[in-house]
Design a protein around this motif. Structure first.
Motif: not given
Length: 127
Positions: A2, A4, A6, A21, A118
């Motif tokens: 996973q 993410q 930002s 990330c 992502g």
């Protein structure tokens, strides 16, 4: 895996911005085993390759960003970052991080080589 992303936002041309990330890797795998790559998609355009790093090799960059973008990775923290210097309006895009476990060299710049993505972070550059 996973991912993410930002760090995006509304910035002015000439500014710098750092995107990050963070990866969550399944047990039994290590973050360092994944090739990590940034792509971006500008409004009305196809997604394009930006930069990529394998475990410890030097980053590779798209010609369009070479000299302004700096990609790094921290294998201990399972993160990557993309420092964008001297932002231009044409850098406006959604920036995606992607991970691939078995990316051959010839496929590094191809979206289809990456299985994990992502959600993207929006970068908007105003003039």
């Amino acid at each position: 895996v996973q991912l993410q992303a930002s760090g995006g936002g509304l910035v002015q041309a000439g500014d710098s911005l750092r995107l990050s990330c963070a990866a969550s890797v399944p047990s039994g795998r290590t973050f360092s085993s994944y090739r990590m790559t940034w792509f971006r998609q500008a409004p009305g355009k196809e997604r394009e390759f930006v930069a990529s790093m394998s475990r410890s090799a030097n980053p590779v960059y798209a010609d369009s960003v070479k000299g302004r973008f700096v990609m790094s990775r921290d294998n201990a923290k399972a993160t990557i970052s993309l420092l964008i210097n001297t932002l231009k309006t044409e850098d406006t895009a959604v920036y995606y991080c992607a991970a691939g476990a078995t990316v051959i060299v010839s496929a590094v710049r191809q979206e289809t080589a990456y299985h994990y993505w992502g959600q993207g972070t929006q970068v908007t550059v105003s003039s």
